[in-house]
Write a protein that holds these residues in place. Structure first.
Motif, PDB file in Angstrom:
ATOM      1  N   MET A 469      36.363  50.613  86.167  1.00 22.62           N
ATOM      2  CA  MET A 469      37.283  50.119  85.140  1.00 22.62           C
ATOM      3  C   MET A 469      37.091  50.880  83.835  1.00 22.62           C
ATOM      4  N   MET A 470      35.829  51.204  83.498  1.00 16.10           N
ATOM      5  CA  MET A 470      35.579  51.984  82.288  1.00 16.10           C
ATOM      6  C   MET A 470      36.175  53.386  82.413  1.00 16.10           C
ATOM      7  N   ALA A 471      36.000  53.997  83.590  1.00 21.44           N
ATOM      8  CA  ALA A 471      36.594  55.320  83.813  1.00 21.44           C
ATOM      9  C   ALA A 471      38.116  55.236  83.756  1.00 21.44           C
ATOM     10  N   GLY A 472      38.669  54.171  84.316  1.00 21.52           N
ATOM     11  CA  GLY A 472      40.118  53.979  84.249  1.00 21.52           C
ATOM     12  C   GLY A 472      40.600  53.799  82.830  1.00 21.52           C
ATOM     13  N   SER A 473      39.784  53.122  81.996  1.00 18.69           N
ATOM     14  CA  SER A 473      40.166  52.917  80.594  1.00 18.69           C
ATOM     15  C   SER A 473      40.279  54.249  79.865  1.00 18.69           C
ATOM     16  N   VAL A 474      39.397  55.187  80.193  1.00 16.21           N
ATOM     17  CA  VAL A 474      39.471  56.515  79.570  1.00 16.21           C
ATOM     18  C   VAL A 474      40.798  57.183  79.917  1.00 16.21           C
ATOM     19  N   ILE A 475      41.208  57.049  81.182  1.00 18.84           N
ATOM     20  CA  ILE A 475      42.487  57.643  81.601  1.00 18.84           C
ATOM     21  C   ILE A 475      43.648  56.968  80.883  1.00 18.84           C
ATOM     22  N   ILE A 476      43.570  55.631  80.726  1.00 19.18           N
ATOM     23  CA  ILE A 476      44.630  54.902  80.024  1.00 19.18           C
ATOM     24  C   ILE A 476      44.727  55.374  78.581  1.00 19.18           C
ATOM     25  N   ILE A 477      43.569  55.503  77.916  1.00 17.39           N
ATOM     26  CA  ILE A 477      43.567  55.960  76.519  1.00 17.39           C
ATOM     27  C   ILE A 477      44.129  57.370  76.433  1.00 17.39           C
ATOM     28  N   PHE A 478      43.759  58.209  77.394  1.00 19.97           N
ATOM     29  CA  PHE A 478      44.295  59.581  77.412  1.00 19.97           C
ATOM     30  C   PHE A 478      45.813  59.572  77.519  1.00 19.97           C
ATOM     31  N   MET A 479      46.353  58.696  78.392  1.00 25.16           N
ATOM     32  CA  MET A 479      47.806  58.623  78.544  1.00 25.16           C
ATOM     33  C   MET A 479      48.471  58.117  77.264  1.00 25.16           C
ATOM     34  N   MET A 480      47.817  57.192  76.572  1.00 26.84           N
ATOM     35  CA  MET A 480      48.368  56.705  75.304  1.00 26.84           C
ATOM     36  C   MET A 480      48.367  57.816  74.261  1.00 26.84           C
ATOM     37  N   VAL A 481      47.298  58.606  74.252  1.00 32.18           N
ATOM     38  CA  VAL A 481      47.251  59.746  73.329  1.00 32.18           C
ATOM     39  C   VAL A 481      48.375  60.720  73.648  1.00 32.18           C
ATOM     40  N   MET A 482      48.651  60.910  74.936  1.00 34.47           N
ATOM     41  CA  MET A 482      49.761  61.780  75.324  1.00 34.47           C
ATOM     42  C   MET A 482      51.085  61.256  74.776  1.00 34.47           C
ATOM     43  N   VAL A 483      51.255  59.923  74.802  1.00 38.13           N
ATOM     44  CA  VAL A 483      52.475  59.337  74.235  1.00 38.13           C
ATOM     45  C   VAL A 483      52.566  59.655  72.752  1.00 38.13           C
ATOM     46  N   LEU A 484      51.453  59.508  72.032  1.00 36.03           N
ATOM     47  CA  LEU A 484      51.453  59.804  70.596  1.00 36.03           C
ATOM     48  C   LEU A 484      51.737  61.285  70.351  1.00 36.03           C
ATOM     49  N   ILE A 485      51.251  62.141  71.247  1.00 34.00           N
ATOM     50  CA  ILE A 485      51.561  63.577  71.120  1.00 34.00           C
ATOM     51  C   ILE A 485      53.059  63.808  71.325  1.00 34.00           C
ATOM     52  N   PHE A 486      53.646  63.082  72.270  1.00 30.63           N
ATOM     53  CA  PHE A 486      55.096  63.188  72.464  1.00 30.63           C
ATOM     54  C   PHE A 486      55.840  62.748  71.204  1.00 30.63           C
ATOM     55  N   VAL A 487      55.362  61.668  70.588  1.00 27.72           N
ATOM     56  CA  VAL A 487      55.994  61.192  69.345  1.00 27.72           C
ATOM     57  C   VAL A 487      55.879  62.263  68.267  1.00 27.72           C
ATOM     58  N   LEU A 488      54.696  62.876  68.172  1.00 23.04           N
ATOM     59  CA  LEU A 488      54.509  63.953  67.201  1.00 23.04           C
ATOM     60  C   LEU A 488      55.439  65.125  67.500  1.00 23.04           C
ATOM     61  N   GLY A 489      55.599  65.418  68.790  1.00 22.51           N
ATOM     62  CA  GLY A 489      56.521  66.484  69.169  1.00 22.51           C
ATOM     63  C   GLY A 489      57.953  66.181  68.769  1.00 22.51           C
ATOM     64  N   VAL A 490      58.367  64.912  68.923  1.00 17.06           N
ATOM     65  CA  VAL A 490      59.719  64.519  68.519  1.00 17.06           C
ATOM     66  C   VAL A 490      59.870  64.648  67.008  1.00 17.06           C
ATOM     67  N   ILE A 491      58.816  64.273  66.263  1.00 21.47           N
ATOM     68  CA  ILE A 491      58.862  64.404  64.797  1.00 21.47           C
ATOM     69  C   ILE A 491      59.064  65.867  64.406  1.00 21.47           C
ATOM     70  N   MET A 492      58.281  66.747  65.015  1.00 16.44           N
ATOM     71  CA  MET A 492      58.410  68.177  64.702  1.00 16.44           C
ATOM     72  C   MET A 492      59.778  68.695  65.129  1.00 16.44           C
ATOM     73  N   TYR A 493      60.291  68.181  66.244  1.00 19.33           N
ATOM     74  CA  TYR A 493      61.636  68.573  66.679  1.00 19.33           C
ATOM     75  C   TYR A 493      62.662  68.213  65.613  1.00 19.33           C
ATOM     76  N   ARG A 494      62.534  66.978  65.062  1.00 21.68           N
ATOM     77  CA  ARG A 494      63.509  66.565  64.039  1.00 21.68           C
ATOM     78  C   ARG A 494      63.408  67.439  62.797  1.00 21.68           C
ATOM     79  N   VAL A 495      62.171  67.768  62.399  1.00 22.33           N
ATOM     80  CA  VAL A 495      61.996  68.622  61.215  1.00 22.33           C
ATOM     81  C   VAL A 495      62.590  69.999  61.456  1.00 22.33           C
ATOM     82  N   LEU A 496      62.301  70.579  62.609  1.00 22.97           N
ATOM     83  CA  LEU A 496      62.776  71.936  62.895  1.00 22.97           C
ATOM     84  C   LEU A 496      64.288  71.990  63.073  1.00 22.97           C
ATOM     85  N   ILE A 497      64.865  70.970  63.732  1.00 22.07           N
ATOM     86  CA  ILE A 497      66.309  70.992  63.969  1.00 22.07           C
ATOM     87  C   ILE A 497      67.082  70.707  62.691  1.00 22.07           C
ATOM     88  N   SER A 498      66.438  69.991  61.748  1.00 22.30           N
ATOM     89  CA  SER A 498      67.149  69.662  60.502  1.00 22.30           C
ATOM     90  C   SER A 498      67.240  70.853  59.558  1.00 22.30           C
TER      91      SER A 498
END
Length: 908
Positions: A469-498
């Motif tokens: 379960m602890m090892a699984g939690s690390v994977i879950i946190i990693f996936m959440m970080v990936m989501v935040l990276i996607f959000v950051l990517g969308v932010i940069m997309y908006r800045v660049l496209i604007s």
């Protein structure tokens, strides 16, 4: 195949205990039969039209008397097919003759499994269908009376003492009737299930139960399904030390392709006209529930529960109550939006923006050196007007209203749930000690004694599970970080496209809107794609963690998926609501990220962007999900039907078990609950920014109920009915979302909205908001830009925050604290004032327990002493034969030695 035939028992004709009465158990849908005195139930009674119709539909054995309780299906390649010959040739060339092939192993497993089923008391009959390339074998399973009685006691089934009409009144029907308004939502659904006094089944007290003389109909179809599935899930097919047990593992290993109970015939009405009372239960559900024309009708919850079980019935009851409660929320939200439309012309700040002309030259929204130009505030006239639709005093009221609405909804669901649990006889339902999951049994490394039962069963060490379960939690946190990276990517997309949009004279006025809307669409695609990937990962992780019981497995999976989907769907919205535009800096001192200026709010403000993001994600998700629920099942059904019927004669009409095998497997309620809970978060957590959210949720749910109903009735195999007392862990998640919604709406109003700055300006400067726009615009510091310009901040000429900013900050913090405390206090007050179980229901439960105990006394004792001599109610009850009851009962009387219970018309 000959060896298989030697295992299967042939169809037998039973001489005793068979009656052709159109009772499908004590859950009968035939009121006239249910009220017949038990002495009139004759075993020689001729079959009713309903039974004959059912026999024609193929839900009986060949003798037309034993009903099919379950169907097992396995497929084998035809020995003469090219594929089979290739396999034999390959095996012969390789010389591997000692080790059994997977087909031989599966055949051995099936033989032993079916032989053990026969020893357990199940009777079986075989049907074979050949397509030329493969042979499909259907094993029809029937449980004998003794087996049913044994497992009914083991599984703590409840049996009926007395029947009475099933009440169907509800508060909306009563209200419309009192106002003398026709109720278009009401409908008369035929074959309404009856209400019963019930108690725990004991074979030794069989003569006390209603209809006990008729063994064929005493247990309902759903009860028979549960019993047979219990046998199938616990019957071994190999060595117990290796946990080779149960039909689920056999399906996983490919020995069987499917195992399912049959539907009650076709959902299509017959071509010739028949009375509604003669429709089978599946046809009744389709005609009065699953059809699109029933979108405005009450759901026949008792029929749903009777056919699918309490777990599915409670889901549709919750979904129906949620949808009904969305009506006032959608109405108020629409009124708040219309108020904004009507009063748009009175909005002084918007008028000042539109009439400013070239008075307010605004600083570029990106760096001058890349070509971004100065612009006039009057260019944003349209955005200023639109912003008022989502940011006016009415939205503050609506945020408070929705906070109370959410609390009230959950409180009244608890009351509704208690009434349903009582009505459906699951109020005291407690799941007995669960057996290990088949997958757990298959993979557990050792066998140890269960401390409760003392029986050896598969075991997995707790410390190893914790590490996983602890090892699984690390994977879950990693996936959440990936989501935040996607959000950051969308932010940069908006800045660049604007940047090129602001450089273009044609698109400059709409640059922010184009960037925000396209960014929201990209974000939606990433959300849906990452959600699909993560659910696969969460499923594998949960399996890897080796949870012993199905309940523990489902709770762990639910928690993982919801936590991820919460971050996945809401992270970008939280960013816009609380972080975007807060760390931009000011002219000459802009904050940067990867060399780009931090993203600022658009010309209309962050609240408009928040509304846009909510609309795109929420409505887009609903459209995609509904499209999937319409298209995907039809594609799966088509592929399954084509695979099963390939090579069959087109003229041959498939039997019931063949038609059901052509349907797709039922995937459960998890996805349905997840979709609705995510939606609930949208309409509560961020409702201050999008008052139309409840309206779109209401429209979606009207479609959702029909899609789910049609899927369960027409498109999927019938699942084994499960008992449930409530919606489980989902209620805790909903309650947590309600608490979060109060805090979120408080901060949206205080931080994102212009409500408090305008209110403070009214108090300190001008009550009519004259000059408000100029007051909110600061001047760029001298020499910071090529020319003097304005930007939206409460700062002095040197760029430091003004006194007004600090006073406003204090008011914002004070508002958040005050809003939270007031709403939480009133919510708690509502919780206290609205009891979870209605007082009338508590009195009714006690009264009915007393009357049910009276009914169970020996008739001689009742006749000798009457009701007065029975004594006062014993709250402790008889532990061995505890009684709970349903419905409305008011008095007991005796007549010619028979016990009857009179029924008043009060509602549950």
């Amino acid at each position: 195949m000959n060896a298989m035939n030697s295992i299967l028992s042939k169809a037998k004709t039973e001489k005793n205990g068979l009656a052709g009465i159109a009772l499908d158990s004590y859950g009968s849908t035939d009121d006239s039969v249910a009220f017949v005195h038990k002495d009139s139930l004759s075993e020689n009674h001729p079959p009713s039209p309903g039974d004959l119709h059912a026999a024609e539909q193929g839900i009986y054995f060949r003798d037309g008397r034993r009903r099919i309780d379950f169907v097992l299906v396995f497929e084998e390649e035809d020995p003469g097919s090219k594929k089979s010959k290739r396999k034999k040739k390959k095996a012969a060339e390789s010389g591997e003759v000692k080790e059994k092939s997977p087909e031989e192993k599966n055949d051995q497993y099936r033989k032993k499994f079916l032989n053990n089923l026969r020893k357990a008391g199940c009777e079986m009959e075989e049907e074979i269908s050949s397509t030329g390339k493969k042979t499909i074998t259907y094993i029809k399973v029937f449980a004998s009376w003794d087996v049913l009685c044994y497992y009914a006691e083991e599984l703590n089934f409840r049996a009926p003492l007395q029947a009475h009409p099933n009440p169907s009144e509800n508060w909306s029907a009563k209200l419309l009737e009192s106002l003398h308004i026709p109720n278009m939502m009401d409908q008369e659904v035929p074959n309404k299930p009856l209400d019963y006094y019930t108690c725990v089944f004991k074979k030794s007290k069989l003569d006390k139960f209603l209809g006990s003389e008729n063994r064929d109909t005493f247990f309902s179809n759903t009860q028979r399904h549960r019993i047979v599935y219990e046998i199938l899930a616990t019957t071994p097919y190999g060595k117990r030390k290796r946990a080779e047990i149960g039909i689920d593992r056999l399906i996983d290993e490919g020995a069987f392709q499917a195992a399912y109970p049959l539907h009650d015939g076709s959902w299509n009405k017959p071509s010739h006209s028949i009375p509604a009372e003669q429709l089978n239960r599946r046809q009744v559900l389709y005609d009065y529930w699953a059809r699109w024309g029933c979108w405005y009708k009450y759901q026949p919850l008792d029929h749903i529960r009777e056919y699918f079980g309490e777990k599915i019935g409670i889901y549709f009851a919750w979904l129906g109550l949620y949808t009904a409660n969305l009506i006032p929320a959608a109405g108020v939200g629409l009124l708040v939006f219309l108020y904004g439309v009507v009063t748009m012309g009175t909005n002084v700040p918007a008028r000042e923006v539109c009439n400013s002309g070239g008075d307010f030259v605004m600083c570029p929204l990106c760096d001058e050196n890349i070509g971004c130009a100065y612009w006039n505030l009057s260019d944003t006239c349209t955005q200023a007007k639109i912003a008022y639709l989502f940011d006016h005093p009415g939205t503050v009221f609506f945020a408070i209203f929705m906070s109370f609405w959410a609390v009230t909804f959950l409180e009244y669901w608890k009351r509704k749930n208690a009434s349903l649990a009582h009505h459906w006889d699951v109020m005291d339902f407690e799941e007995e000690e669960e057996r290990p999951r088949p997958a757990f049994s298959a993979m557990a490394p050792s066998m140890e004694k269960n401390p409760v039962t003392g029986i050896k069963e598969p075991h997995f060490p707790d410390e190893d599970r914790f590490k996983r379960m602890m090892a699984g939690s690390v994977i879950i946190i990693f996936m959440m970080v990936m989501v935040l990276i996607f959000v950051l990517g969308v932010i940069m997309y908006r800045v660049l496209i604007s940047i090129p949009l602001f450089q273009s004279v044609m698109f400059r006025a709409q640059a922010s809107n184009i960037a925000n809307m396209s960014g929201a669409c990209v974000n939606l695609i990433l959300i849906m794609a990452s959600g699909i990937v993560y659910q696969k990962i969460a499923e594998k992780l949960t399996e890897w963690e080796m949870h012993r019981t199905q309940t523990e497995h489902e709770d762990s999976y639910t928690f993982k998926v919801f936590i991820f989907q919460f971050v996945n769907f809401y992270s970008s919205i939280f960013y816009i609501a609380f972080f975007k535009g807060r760390f931009v800096g000011y002219p000459g001192h802009y904050n940067r990220f990867f060399g780009l200026r931090n993203e600022a709010c658009g010309q209309g403000g962050c609240l408009v962007e928040l509304a846009q993001q909510l609309a795109v994600i929420m409505i887009g998700k609903q459209v995609i999900n509904n499209a999937q629920e319409i298209i995907v099942p039809k594609i799966k059904n088509y592929l399954q039907r084509r695979e099963v019927t390939k090579g069959m004669e087109k003229s041959a009409e498939p039997a019931r078990w063949e038609e059901d095998y052509q349907l797709i497997e039922n995937e459960g309620l998890f996805e349905e609950y997840l979709e609705m809970v995510i939606q609930f978060g949208f309409i509560t957590i961020f409702v201050a920014a999008f008052p139309l959210a409840p309206l779109f949720a209401l429209l979606n749910n009207w479609v959702e109920i029909r899609l789910d109903a049609h899927k369960y009735v027409c498109e999927v195999r019938r699942s084994v009915s499960e008992r449930a007392q409530d919606i489980g862990v989902w209620f805790n998640i909903l309650d947590a979302l309600v608490q979060l919604a109060v805090i979120s709406n408080a901060f949206i109003i205080a931080v994102t909205s212009e409500f408090l700055p305008r209110l403070l300006y009214k108090y300190e400067k001008n009550w009519n908001l004259d000059g408000y726009v100029n007051f909110t615009l600061a001047y760029s510091p001298p020499g910071a830009m090529s020319q003097e310009c304005r930007y939206k901040e409460f700062r002095d000429r040197d760029g430091s925050f003004s006194l007004f900013y600090w006073r406003l900050l204090a008011i914002r913090l004070g508002f958040v604290i005050l809003f939270e405390h007031v709403v939480f206090f009133i919510s708690r007050l509502i919780d206290i004032m609205v009891p979870d179980i209605p007082e009338s229901l508590e009195i009714k439960i006690k009264r009915e327990r007393y009357l049910a105990k009276q009914a169970l006394q020996d008739q001689e004792h009742i006749m000798a002493g009457g009701l007065a001599g029975v004594g006062e109610e014993d709250e402790g009850g008889d532990d061995d034969f505890a009684v709970t009851t349903q419905g409305r009962k008011a008095a007991t009387r005796t007549d010619a030695g028979n016990v009857y219970l009179s029924v008043p018309t009060a509602d549950v």
